[in-house]
Design a protein around this motif. Structure first.
Motif, PDB file in Angstrom:
ATOM      1  N   MET A   8       4.477   8.350  -9.935  1.00 36.68           N
ATOM      2  CA  MET A   8       4.837   8.147  -8.538  1.00 36.68           C
ATOM      3  C   MET A   8       3.688   7.517  -7.753  1.00 36.68           C
ATOM      4  O   MET A   8       3.888   6.676  -6.894  1.00 36.68           O
ATOM      5  CB  MET A   8       5.250   9.480  -7.907  1.00 36.68           C
ATOM      6  N   SER A   9       2.445   7.935  -8.074  1.00 36.17           N
ATOM      7  CA  SER A   9       1.297   7.371  -7.366  1.00 36.17           C
ATOM      8  C   SER A   9       1.179   5.875  -7.622  1.00 36.17           C
ATOM      9  O   SER A   9       0.849   5.105  -6.705  1.00 36.17           O
ATOM     10  CB  SER A   9       0.009   8.083  -7.784  1.00 36.17           C
ATOM     11  N   ASP A  10       1.449   5.443  -8.871  1.00 34.46           N
ATOM     12  CA  ASP A  10       1.413   4.016  -9.176  1.00 34.46           C
ATOM     13  C   ASP A  10       2.511   3.273  -8.434  1.00 34.46           C
ATOM     14  O   ASP A  10       2.318   2.134  -7.983  1.00 34.46           O
ATOM     15  CB  ASP A  10       1.566   3.786 -10.683  1.00 34.46           C
ATOM     16  N   LEU A  11       3.672   3.906  -8.307  1.00 33.44           N
ATOM     17  CA  LEU A  11       4.796   3.300  -7.598  1.00 33.44           C
ATOM     18  C   LEU A  11       4.422   3.034  -6.145  1.00 33.44           C
ATOM     19  O   LEU A  11       4.650   1.938  -5.618  1.00 33.44           O
ATOM     20  CB  LEU A  11       6.013   4.218  -7.686  1.00 33.44           C
ATOM     21  N   ILE A  12       3.844   4.032  -5.496  1.00 33.85           N
ATOM     22  CA  ILE A  12       3.455   3.895  -4.094  1.00 33.85           C
ATOM     23  C   ILE A  12       2.271   2.940  -3.960  1.00 33.85           C
ATOM     24  O   ILE A  12       2.204   2.125  -3.031  1.00 33.85           O
ATOM     25  CB  ILE A  12       3.111   5.272  -3.494  1.00 33.85           C
ATOM     26  N   ARG A  13       1.315   3.015  -4.902  1.00 31.61           N
ATOM     27  CA  ARG A  13       0.133   2.157  -4.846  1.00 31.61           C
ATOM     28  C   ARG A  13       0.521   0.679  -4.830  1.00 31.61           C
ATOM     29  O   ARG A  13      -0.075  -0.126  -4.101  1.00 31.61           O
ATOM     30  CB  ARG A  13      -0.760   2.436  -6.061  1.00 31.61           C
ATOM     31  N   ASP A  14       1.529   0.305  -5.618  1.00 32.96           N
ATOM     32  CA  ASP A  14       1.910  -1.097  -5.745  1.00 32.96           C
ATOM     33  C   ASP A  14       2.963  -1.524  -4.726  1.00 32.96           C
ATOM     34  O   ASP A  14       3.436  -2.657  -4.772  1.00 32.96           O
ATOM     35  CB  ASP A  14       2.432  -1.369  -7.161  1.00 32.96           C
ATOM     36  N   SER A  15       3.344  -0.623  -3.830  1.00 27.88           N
ATOM     37  CA  SER A  15       4.289  -0.974  -2.775  1.00 27.88           C
ATOM     38  C   SER A  15       3.554  -1.630  -1.618  1.00 27.88           C
ATOM     39  O   SER A  15       2.316  -1.671  -1.572  1.00 27.88           O
ATOM     40  CB  SER A  15       5.012   0.280  -2.278  1.00 27.88           C
ATOM     41  N   ALA A  16       4.313  -2.131  -0.639  1.00 29.51           N
ATOM     42  CA  ALA A  16       3.697  -2.725   0.551  1.00 29.51           C
ATOM     43  C   ALA A  16       2.863  -1.681   1.291  1.00 29.51           C
ATOM     44  O   ALA A  16       1.775  -1.991   1.796  1.00 29.51           O
ATOM     45  CB  ALA A  16       4.785  -3.288   1.461  1.00 29.51           C
ATOM     46  N   PHE A  17       3.348  -0.447   1.344  1.00 32.80           N
ATOM     47  CA  PHE A  17       2.600   0.631   2.000  1.00 32.80           C
ATOM     48  C   PHE A  17       1.279   0.880   1.281  1.00 32.80           C
ATOM     49  O   PHE A  17       0.223   1.004   1.910  1.00 32.80           O
ATOM     50  CB  PHE A  17       3.441   1.902   2.013  1.00 32.80           C
ATOM     51  N   GLY A  18       1.308   0.965  -0.036  1.00 35.56           N
ATOM     52  CA  GLY A  18       0.101   1.210  -0.801  1.00 35.56           C
ATOM     53  C   GLY A  18      -0.922   0.107  -0.630  1.00 35.56           C
ATOM     54  O   GLY A  18      -2.129   0.378  -0.501  1.00 35.56           O
ATOM     55  N   ARG A  19      -0.477  -1.131  -0.606  1.00 40.82           N
ATOM     56  CA  ARG A  19      -1.402  -2.250  -0.431  1.00 40.82           C
ATOM     57  C   ARG A  19      -2.011  -2.228   0.967  1.00 40.82           C
ATOM     58  O   ARG A  19      -3.176  -2.591   1.157  1.00 40.82           O
ATOM     59  CB  ARG A  19      -0.680  -3.559  -0.711  1.00 40.82           C
ATOM     60  N   LEU A  20      -1.211  -1.792   1.949  1.00 41.41           N
ATOM     61  CA  LEU A  20      -1.733  -1.674   3.313  1.00 41.41           C
ATOM     62  C   LEU A  20      -2.790  -0.573   3.396  1.00 41.41           C
ATOM     63  O   LEU A  20      -3.848  -0.753   4.028  1.00 41.41           O
ATOM     64  CB  LEU A  20      -0.590  -1.374   4.283  1.00 41.41           C
ATOM     65  N   VAL A  21      -2.526   0.559   2.741  1.00 41.94           N
ATOM     66  CA  VAL A  21      -3.497   1.660   2.726  1.00 41.94           C
ATOM     67  C   VAL A  21      -4.790   1.214   2.054  1.00 41.94           C
ATOM     68  O   VAL A  21      -5.892   1.517   2.529  1.00 41.94           O
ATOM     69  CB  VAL A  21      -2.907   2.893   2.013  1.00 41.94           C
ATOM     70  N   ARG A  22      -4.688   0.495   0.950  1.00 47.48           N
ATOM     71  CA  ARG A  22      -5.881  -0.007   0.254  1.00 47.48           C
ATOM     72  C   ARG A  22      -6.686  -0.932   1.164  1.00 47.48           C
ATOM     73  O   ARG A  22      -7.916  -0.883   1.183  1.00 47.48           O
ATOM     74  CB  ARG A  22      -5.479  -0.753  -1.026  1.00 47.48           C
ATOM     75  N   LEU A  23      -5.981  -1.760   1.926  1.00 52.75           N
ATOM     76  CA  LEU A  23      -6.670  -2.701   2.815  1.00 52.75           C
ATOM     77  C   LEU A  23      -7.390  -1.962   3.934  1.00 52.75           C
ATOM     78  O   LEU A  23      -8.566  -2.234   4.215  1.00 52.75           O
ATOM     79  CB  LEU A  23      -5.647  -3.672   3.404  1.00 52.75           C
ATOM     80  N   VAL A  24      -6.712  -1.007   4.564  1.00 49.16           N
ATOM     81  CA  VAL A  24      -7.290  -0.274   5.695  1.00 49.16           C
ATOM     82  C   VAL A  24      -8.448   0.615   5.241  1.00 49.16           C
ATOM     83  O   VAL A  24      -9.449   0.753   5.946  1.00 49.16           O
ATOM     84  CB  VAL A  24      -6.199   0.562   6.398  1.00 49.16           C
ATOM     85  N   SER A  25      -8.299   1.219   4.055  1.00 49.44           N
ATOM     86  CA  SER A  25      -9.323   2.158   3.572  1.00 49.44           C
ATOM     87  C   SER A  25     -10.414   1.484   2.742  1.00 49.44           C
ATOM     88  O   SER A  25     -11.238   2.172   2.138  1.00 49.44           O
ATOM     89  CB  SER A  25      -8.659   3.256   2.732  1.00 49.44           C
ATOM     90  N   SER A  26     -10.403   0.153   2.716  1.00 59.04           N
ATOM     91  CA  SER A  26     -11.368  -0.598   1.890  1.00 59.04           C
ATOM     92  C   SER A  26     -11.304  -0.156   0.440  1.00 59.04           C
ATOM     93  O   SER A  26     -12.328   0.060  -0.220  1.00 59.04           O
ATOM     94  CB  SER A  26     -12.790  -0.427   2.447  1.00 59.04           C
ATOM     95  N   LYS A  27     -10.066   0.014  -0.043  1.00 58.53           N
ATOM     96  CA  LYS A  27      -9.776   0.349  -1.447  1.00 58.53           C
ATOM     97  C   LYS A  27     -10.288   1.733  -1.854  1.00 58.53           C
ATOM     98  O   LYS A  27     -10.537   1.990  -3.038  1.00 58.53           O
ATOM     99  CB  LYS A  27     -10.332  -0.725  -2.384  1.00 58.53           C
ATOM    100  N   LYS A  28     -10.413   2.628  -0.890  1.00 55.96           N
ATOM    101  CA  LYS A  28     -10.853   3.988  -1.187  1.00 55.96           C
ATOM    102  C   LYS A  28      -9.730   4.795  -1.829  1.00 55.96           C
ATOM    103  O   LYS A  28      -9.969   5.653  -2.684  1.00 55.96           O
ATOM    104  CB  LYS A  28     -11.330   4.670   0.089  1.00 55.96           C
ATOM    105  N   TYR A  29      -8.497   4.510  -1.414  1.00 57.16           N
ATOM    106  CA  TYR A  29      -7.339   5.223  -1.938  1.00 57.16           C
ATOM    107  C   TYR A  29      -6.483   4.288  -2.793  1.00 57.16           C
ATOM    108  O   TYR A  29      -6.537   3.069  -2.654  1.00 57.16           O
ATOM    109  CB  TYR A  29      -6.498   5.792  -0.788  1.00 57.16           C
ATOM    110  N   PHE A  30      -5.682   4.898  -3.681  1.00 58.56           N
ATOM    111  CA  PHE A  30      -4.791   4.141  -4.578  1.00 58.56           C
ATOM    112  C   PHE A  30      -5.590   3.122  -5.398  1.00 58.56           C
ATOM    113  O   PHE A  30      -5.279   1.926  -5.416  1.00 58.56           O
ATOM    114  CB  PHE A  30      -3.684   3.441  -3.792  1.00 58.56           C
ATOM    115  N   THR A  31      -6.630   3.590  -6.054  1.00 60.52           N
ATOM    116  CA  THR A  31      -7.486   2.686  -6.833  1.00 60.52           C
ATOM    117  C   THR A  31      -6.856   2.367  -8.187  1.00 60.52           C
ATOM    118  O   THR A  31      -6.005   3.101  -8.700  1.00 60.52           O
ATOM    119  CB  THR A  31      -8.868   3.315  -7.065  1.00 60.52           C
TER     120      THR A  31
END
Length: 587
Positions: free
Chosen positions: A1-24
């Motif tokens: 499930m984490s991979d599913l969310i990580r590769d979604s638009a939401f996950g990519r947005l979180v990675r961008l905002v957090s400077s790739k701290k989450y969903f690595t």
């Protein structure tokens, strides 16, 4: 499930905002993993003769790539890659022969000074790479297939849901029934034109499918507001066209998303389920919109469409992963370049994109879908057949108010229930069709997982007969002396034909034209939507002048005329493919 969310638009947005701290990703947690992503053979090919494929003349053993200093995973003494962003693979402590030649570090092959390219090709780390959509778990594939189907349904329902409010549009805006029908036809025309732009865009590696799906769906949802609040008829028509235009990507590219995940032996199953979603949209539209239009007026059909598509937008924003393998490899390569600082790291889709000019992109997006449609006989006749089926569907839908309201006395909401026979027909067709795929078609694939395109056509050869059966049955049983369930049963045969024809034709086109499938599908969507947009304009006059029986019979005779097309291609398709500039010729 984490991979599913990580590769979604939401996950990519979180990675961008957090400077790739989450969903690595794995390589971000362990940079040494870069070695398993390097394809030594392809890197060696590029160093030796300038492209990643095998050399054209395999008979010349002197002209093949040699082992050189050994590949990145096979050399002895290779240290871990530096973790500084300013370093590169080439700075690792590797013993390079001091013979005056340049060696490709990834493969160990000497770089040919005239033809060679010193690049390190990033690829899947073998046939079981879990990031490859074709290696996703069965449950993940099924879930993503459901999301694509839900998105398709949420858009397709937008065409027929409007028909329930046409009578109220006539009353509110003071226009004729033919003019009010433009609210349907312009929507269909919009989603016929849209894929000419959106489908090729989704094939560009840096973009992928998700940004196209999400971005256009946001506009689709927002544009429902001015559509429902339209103060004049021109405004209503303009926004119906625009919503169709922005809602269109999944209608042509959804099949490509299915193809991203399933291997050729299993693609037909996914396409069949996707086809059911496409059928359910127009079928359930009058049912969903009928009761709302009857109680609240035409604008409530648009509000319903906004609520449904808005929920779908939220759903896929959080849970739809990227399925384009080109985009997934591109983003992996970009991450590795940043981690290692090695600018030579490139993937195949990226290399191909670098070789394309702006003129090539314009040609691929706007010209190729049209030229393929009219210069390739196989594409033209199959697209024409599907376009006819699509046009017949929309013109035939215009007869339902005449039959079930005019003859059987249904109200507007009850009329929508009459469309359920078509959906039932599609559901009943799935089990025997899947049995055919499992026991017959899957056994025809060769050891490389390939199937001769013409072997996809037998279901279409059967399905073509159900169009005239449906229309004759429906047209001649729709009379007061015959119970209303009889024409509804007859209507179910249309979905049998549509499911078998659409599945066979789309599978055939993707197998016969693998290198330009997006353009072929865009041309298919454009042609069938053109028929779907044009046919309803004269539907009302046709049924009123000829009567339900002879109008339906006229459409049935058109269906009979097209039955031979899959038979002709089954016999002569291989010969036509070998004469084509774009079709696959190797089997």
């Amino acid at each position: 499930m984490s991979d599913l969310i990580r590769d979604s638009a939401f996950g990519r947005l979180v990675r961008l905002v957090s400077s790739k701290k989450y969903f690595t990703y794995a390589e971000e947690r362990d940079p040494s993993l870069w070695k398993k992503y390097v394809h030594e053979e392809k890197s060696g090919n590029a160093a030796h003769h300038g492209h990643v494929g095998a050399h054209g003349d395999d008979s010349d053993t002197e002209d093949r790539p040699t082992s050189g200093i050994g590949g990145v995973r096979t050399r002895e003494g290779l240290t871990e890659p530096p973790r500084s962003h300013s370093s590169s693979l080439a700075s690792s402590q590797t013993q390079v022969p001091n013979d005056g030649h340049t060696y490709n570090i990834a493969s160990g092959v000497r770089v040919d000074p005239e033809r060679g390219k010193d690049i390190h090709v990033i690829d899947w780390h073998g046939p079981d790479d879990p990031d490859n959509p074709k290696n996703w778990s069965r449950n993940k594939k099924f879930f993503v297939t459901f999301e694509i189907c839900f998105l398709t349904f949420s858009i397709y329902i937008g065409s027929a849901i409007f028909t329930a409010g046409i009578t109220d549009v006539v009353r509110v805006f003071g226009v004729s029934e033919v003019a009010a029908t433009l609210g349907l036809t312009l929507f269909v025309a919009g989603y016929g034109l849209g894929p000419l732009l959106w489908a090729p865009m989704s094939e560009i590696p840096p973009i992928g499918r998700n940004p196209v799906y999400i971005g256009t769906l946001v506009v689709f949802v927002l544009f429902q507001i001015p559509t429902a609040l339209a103060s004049n008829f021109g405004m209503l028509l303009a926004f119906r066209f625009l919503t169709g235009l922005f809602g269109s990507p999944v209608l042509a590219t959804g099949g490509a998303s299915i193809g991203d995940m399933y291997r050729p032996q299993k693609q037909a199953y996914g396409l069949a389920i996707w086809g059911i979603a496409a059928v359910c949209g127009p079928v359930l539209g009058p049912l969903v919109g009928g009761f709302a239009a009857q109680a609240k007026g035409w604008s409530w059909t648009i509000w319903e469409l906004m609520w449904l598509s808005g929920f779908c937008l939220v759903f896929i924003f959080f849970l739809l992963p990227e399925t384009s393998s080109s985009n997934i490899l591109y983003r992996r390569t970009r991450r590795l370049r940043k981690l290692t600082g090695d600018k030579k790291l490139k993937c195949e889709p990226e290399i191909m994109a670098e070789n394309m000019t702006k003129k090539d992109l314009v040609f691929m997006a706007l010209v190729r879908p049209i030229t393929l449609n009219f210069t390739e006989p196989m594409v033209f006749f199959l697209n024409l057949y599907i376009a006819l089926i699509y046009g017949l569907l929309y013109i035939w839908f215009e007869s339902f108010p005449i039959v079930f309201v005019g003859i059987y006395g249904f109200n507007l909401g009850q009329e929508g229930l009459a469309f359920l026979g078509i959906m039932v027909g599609a559901l009943v067709t799935i089990p025997p069709f899947f049995a055919y795929l499992h026991f017959v078609q899957e056994k025809q694939f060769n050891e490389n997982g390939e199937l001769k395109p013409e072997k996809r056509l037998p279901p279409a050869m059967v399905g073509g007969f159900f169009i005239p059966i449906c229309l004759f049955w429906f047209g001649w049983s729709a009379r007061p002396s015959i119970h209303w369930v009889v024409p509804i049963i007859g209507s179910s045969f249309f979905s049998v034909a549509a499911l078998l024809l659409f599945n066979s034709v789309l599978s055939y086109l993707s197998d016969a034209y693998p290198d330009c499938a997006a353009s072929v599908f865009a041309g298919n969507d454009f042609m069938r939507s053109s028929f779907g947009a044009g046919f309803p304009i004269f539907a009302s006059a046709m049924y009123k002048n000829l009567g339900v029986n002879w109008a339906s019979s006229t459409l049935a005779f058109l269906g009979i005329a097209f039955i031979p097309i899959p038979y002709v291609l089954y016999i002569y398709g291989e010969r036509l493919r070998k004469m084509s500039k774009h079709a696959r010729k190797d089997f």
